[in-house]
Design a protein around this motif. Structure first.
Motif, PDB file in Angstrom:
ATOM      1  N   TRP A 158       0.850  -1.211   0.000  1.00 32.31           N
ATOM      2  CA  TRP A 158       0.000   0.000   0.000  1.00 32.31           C
ATOM      3  C   TRP A 158       0.883   1.258   0.000  1.00 32.31           C
ATOM      4  CZ3 TRP A 158      -3.449  -2.061   4.588  1.00 32.31           C
ATOM      5  CH2 TRP A 158      -4.183  -3.159   4.125  1.00 32.31           C
ATOM      6  N   ALA A 159       1.933   1.200   0.794  1.00 29.80           N
ATOM      7  CA  ALA A 159       2.843   2.355   0.856  1.00 29.80           C
ATOM      8  C   ALA A 159       3.450   2.614  -0.514  1.00 29.80           C
ATOM      9  CB  ALA A 159       3.929   2.116   1.895  1.00 29.80           C
ATOM     10  N   GLN A 160       3.817   1.533  -1.217  1.00 29.43           N
ATOM     11  CA  GLN A 160       4.433   1.696  -2.533  1.00 29.43           C
ATOM     12  C   GLN A 160       3.452   2.287  -3.541  1.00 29.43           C
ATOM     13  OE1 GLN A 160       5.800  -2.397  -2.563  1.00 29.43           O
ATOM     14  NE2 GLN A 160       7.947  -1.731  -2.593  1.00 29.43           N
ATOM     15  N   MET A 161       2.222   1.788  -3.509  1.00 34.02           N
ATOM     16  CA  MET A 161       1.218   2.304  -4.447  1.00 34.02           C
ATOM     17  C   MET A 161       0.887   3.765  -4.124  1.00 34.02           C
ATOM     18  SD  MET A 161      -1.396  -0.852  -5.337  1.00 34.02           S
ATOM     19  CE  MET A 161      -1.871  -1.370  -3.689  1.00 34.02           C
ATOM     20  N   ALA A 162       0.728   4.054  -2.848  1.00 33.36           N
ATOM     21  CA  ALA A 162       0.368   5.409  -2.428  1.00 33.36           C
ATOM     22  C   ALA A 162       1.494   6.386  -2.732  1.00 33.36           C
ATOM     23  CB  ALA A 162       0.039   5.429  -0.944  1.00 33.36           C
ATOM     24  N   ASN A 163       2.717   5.939  -2.551  1.00 33.97           N
ATOM     25  CA  ASN A 163       3.883   6.770  -2.831  1.00 33.97           C
ATOM     26  C   ASN A 163       3.905   7.198  -4.300  1.00 33.97           C
ATOM     27  OD1 ASN A 163       6.709   7.743  -2.117  1.00 33.97           O
ATOM     28  ND2 ASN A 163       7.157   6.335  -3.805  1.00 33.97           N
ATOM     29  N   TYR A 164       3.655   6.241  -5.180  1.00 37.43           N
ATOM     30  CA  TYR A 164       3.631   6.543  -6.608  1.00 37.43           C
ATOM     31  C   TYR A 164       2.503   7.519  -6.934  1.00 37.43           C
ATOM     32  CZ  TYR A 164       4.114   5.763 -11.625  1.00 37.43           C
ATOM     33  OH  TYR A 164       4.308   5.937 -12.973  1.00 37.43           O
ATOM     34  N   TYR A 165       1.351   7.297  -6.300  1.00 30.75           N
ATOM     35  CA  TYR A 165       0.210   8.191  -6.501  1.00 30.75           C
ATOM     36  C   TYR A 165       0.564   9.617  -6.059  1.00 30.75           C
ATOM     37  CZ  TYR A 165      -4.542  10.064  -6.109  1.00 30.75           C
ATOM     38  OH  TYR A 165      -5.673  10.838  -6.232  1.00 30.75           O
ATOM     39  N   ALA A 166       1.166   9.725  -4.893  1.00 32.36           N
ATOM     40  CA  ALA A 166       1.515  11.050  -4.358  1.00 32.36           C
ATOM     41  C   ALA A 166       2.501  11.764  -5.289  1.00 32.36           C
ATOM     42  CB  ALA A 166       2.098  10.921  -2.953  1.00 32.36           C
TER      43      ALA A 166
END
Lengths: 335, 335
Positions: A158-166
């Motif tokens: 989740w952190a990886q996906m959210a990081n890319y989104y941010a």
């Protein structure tokens, strides 16, 4: 041409707010077609009489999933609901994205069970953008309730996906990623959160350590990762607290006699200014990350402006190829 | 005579605020002796020169546990700290209650490891009283962080202890008890919360079902039971949100030009009125329930008024024989 499947029957102001948002957005996004799912007569009726239905298609559906419906049952039984038919369009690649203001649980189930999760993603997760004291930027928090039970390895994904989104959608350089925990020190939390801390430290994310509940609104992190149970409770507690305080403030100003009422009148620009800083309209909707298509959930009470921002958010997510990126990111995960 | 052991070195305004509170309280509570633990010279120096030290005893200690100290290590190593010596007084029955504004984790550890848990209580838990929209009554929430990991059976014991506290100390008839969960329906949550729901339904408590994060401040329940991890995050999120909003409100009123500033001046009685409704001073401190003595933790930033209320709270808890009641309640629990 990008194709957005829109559940035109979801939310408090459906279909009018949704149609208004489509009309507002299509001029700015000439490469987008909006496919509106719902009672065709009602949906068409929400357009001005002389509308040319430019960039708009209609798919007539006969059922609607209510907010009170049990999510998994609803998507199984209401096969001809606007949400389920729209989700099937994404599954069948007849649309690239799904936007719905309807029943959140049913939308999560539609995303996970109909559109399907990306291979290698253990569990899709729901992520809103929240306002913070720091200003317009706000922060992302993931997961806020797609999962009642979580594992440390899910949190890392989740952190990886959210990081890319941010980075790509919110244009934040090298986002600060933090773990919601019950203290600042490395060894805080239950074993699951301790393990998540360790695993996050080993990634190449800009992991800044633990964040506590009171620091969220301060804007200390750009991305906050949390198990879905805690995330759900915390998100709702923040929303509830803000609602109660602003309600009581209004109440207090209007019911303390004439002088405070005059004062409140004079202070209006400041109060509007405050409300603006907490305005989450421009954030669009919460996103379901980890499924084979873009799925966005604006709040059920959203007006046309919020939905307009959600459409722009979807457009940007499509331009940035988020699904392809996530597919690449987790392709070697054997689960 | 009731004897309260007071850590005179804990909190931001120690020892002055604590001494001021003792002076304020002793007139109202002539049956209470305050035993003040700390640097005797400093503590005595905080009294007016002509004070007769009525109802006051001093125990000189040479160490202080800092907020930054690691709790379990601190209570092991700082044997002559004001907190540890005070806790030993309760353990040895030389005092009936412990009040400290110091390091929360260290106080929890002192309660659990020095004073010791009541036989039959699986896990002591921390419980503050929180304000709600409904007015002065507020609500209790347990556990807010004594336990990083929780079991359904713990939650049931916490609900029972908190229920008795709400009835006897806060004078609420037949308190509404609710479980913090991620949805309203019976089957919501992870297996632990589902089991807690079932077990709570089987008690003779006035269990009203699940409560969600956004409903807490509305005052829907008198007692909210939650696992310590979620409770900690939610409590801090509520505090953080309230702080940020009120800070931004002030900022907004003062920095939007002359007219809003005048408005803010006129609206002051209303804003004070609002602040008063969120004033938690009269709630005293958070209580550690399930140990062999009364342990109360006012916020580290508390002023003399809050500590005064905490002393009155302790007095009432002693009058109501809470420890004896809990001992009786769980005597047949074999754990």
């Amino acid at each position: 041409m990008k194709r957005i499947a829109v559940d035109a029957m979801g939310g408090e102001h459906a279909p009018q707010a949704i149609v208004d948002a489509v009309i507002k957005t299509r001029k700015e996004l000439p490469n987008v077609t909006f496919i509106l799912f719902g009672d065709e007569q009602k949906v068409k009726g929400a357009f001005p009489k002389d509308d040319d239905f430019k960039q708009v298609e209609f798919v007539n559906t006969t059922e609607v999933i209510a907010d009170s419906d049990e999510p998994v049952k609803a998507i199984r039984r209401k096969k001809d609901s606007s949400m389920v038919v729209a989700a099937n369009y994404v599954k069948d690649k007849k649309a690239d994205a799904l936007v719905s203001l309807g029943n959140t649980g049913a939308l999560l189930s539609s995303g996970i069970f109909i559109i399907g999760r990306i291979k290698g993603v253990d569990r899709p997760a729901l992520m809103p953008t929240m306002p913070s004291q720091k200003g317009e930027q706000g922060f992302n928090i993931i997961d806020v309730g797609a999962n009642a039970q979580s594992k440390a390895s899910y949190l890392v994904q989740w952190a990886q996906m959210a990081n890319y989104y941010a980075e790509k959608i919110r244009n934040i350089k090298n986002p600060k990623v933090a773990l919601l925990n019950n203290g600042a020190e490395d060894d805080k939390g239950d074993p699951m959160h301790q393990e998540a801390y360790k695993l996050l430290s080993e990634t190449d994310l800009n992991f800044t350590g633990n964040i506590e509940g009171n620091e969220l609104m301060e804007g200390k992190a750009d991305v906050v990762v949390t198990d879905g149970f805690t995330g759900n409770a915390v998100l709702k507690a923040i929303e509830g607290t803000a609602t109660v305080i602003l309600h009581m403030l209004k109440d207090s100003l209007l019911n303390s006699g004439v002088i405070p009422k005059i004062g409140a009148g004079l202070a209006k620009p400041a109060l509007r200014n405050l409300a603006k800083r907490f305005d989450t309209k421009r954030y669009g909707g919460a996103v379901l990350l980890g499924v084979n298509g873009i799925v966005v959930k604006p709040h059920g009470r959203s007006d046309a402006t919020t939905i307009y921002y959600a459409f722009k958010q979807v457009d940007k997510m499509l331009d940035q190829n988020l699904v392809a990126k996530y597919t690449e990111l987790f392709k070697d995960n054997k689960k």
